[in-house]
Scaffold this active site. Sequence first.
Site, PDB file in Angstrom:
ATOM      1  N   GLY A  90       0.822  -1.206   0.000  1.00 41.93           N
ATOM      2  CA  GLY A  90       0.000   0.000   0.000  1.00 41.93           C
ATOM      3  C   GLY A  90       0.856   1.256   0.000  1.00 41.93           C
ATOM      4  O   GLY A  90       2.060   1.201  -0.252  1.00 41.93           O
ATOM      5  N   HIS A 138       5.324   2.234  -7.616  1.00 39.84           N
ATOM      6  CA  HIS A 138       4.313   1.175  -7.794  1.00 39.84           C
ATOM      7  C   HIS A 138       3.593   1.376  -9.119  1.00 39.84           C
ATOM      8  O   HIS A 138       3.229   0.412  -9.804  1.00 39.84           O
ATOM      9  CB  HIS A 138       3.276   1.214  -6.662  1.00 39.84           C
ATOM     10  CG  HIS A 138       3.845   0.984  -5.298  1.00 39.84           C
ATOM     11  ND1 HIS A 138       3.934   1.968  -4.350  1.00 39.84           N
ATOM     12  CD2 HIS A 138       4.358  -0.137  -4.731  1.00 39.84           C
ATOM     13  CE1 HIS A 138       4.469   1.472  -3.240  1.00 39.84           C
ATOM     14  NE2 HIS A 138       4.743   0.193  -3.455  1.00 39.84           N
TER      15      HIS A 138
END
Length: 282
Positions: free
Chosen positions: A31, A37
Amino acid sequence: MQIIKSIDSLRQTLAPLAKEGKRIGLVPTMGALHEGHGALIKASVSECDVTVVSVFLNPIQFGKNEDLDKYPKRLEADAKLAESIGADFVFAPSVQEMYPDGDPMTLVRDEQLESMYCGAYRPGHFRGVLTVVSKLFLISGANDAFFGEKDYQQVFLIEKMVKDLNFNIKIHRVKIVREESGLARSSRNEYLTDEERAQALGIYNGLKAAKVAYEAGERSVSKIRDTVVKSIVAARGVVQYVEVASQKTLQKCNGALGDEKAVILAAAFFGKTRLIDNMELN
Ligand code: PAF
């Protein structure tokens, strides 16, 4: 975009897609998604038919005095970002879902490399990573998985695990994404004050200087290491380790570098924040 929280529903959702011959890409994350990412998700979307981003803050890869509790958590924002790049599913299981009987006693380890480099300072970290990554591979049945090269030792260990244990999955390495300044993107950059953020450039500047020296013919491992150490110290960072390793085996290089390709691995603290970075010498 669907957020899926249980293992059974992820399996039930993906099984028919796999049956239709769709290529499933997995992007494992904890997360607090950032552009690094984003690059992994983009790579998966371009290579695969279906992209699953897992968001799971894996407690078993954190030591007692590490930042598990303060690690940034923002599932809704993560899901929006993943969706905007083209991901199809976010898999966000609870700790109870992943470890219903508490910390698992069945662990995946690399007995040698787990205690080198980052592993020397984070006991248990890599067995936590390899264990959860194995579970995510088995749960998702993904054909492909995407990992960033910033965590160089991690991606090396995952590739090795896939080979050693015959996982039927292709691992993709994605290049480090840097901020404009050169600082490698990391969820932990959020902990840095403005001053520390400027100081943290000491790692990248040192790695760059070492690479320039290498390209100019420097082959002494200690001189290459010293260049990086000096840059970190000059920027008021506290060096945890700087090592030169073989890209092929990740074993430490000593003396003078020969033909084998090497990589400089570094970890340092800026304030209370521990950052890692690396640079391949090709
Ligand atoms: O790199 C990370 O974010 C984590 O170590 C990973 C691979 C998602 C496993 O928890």
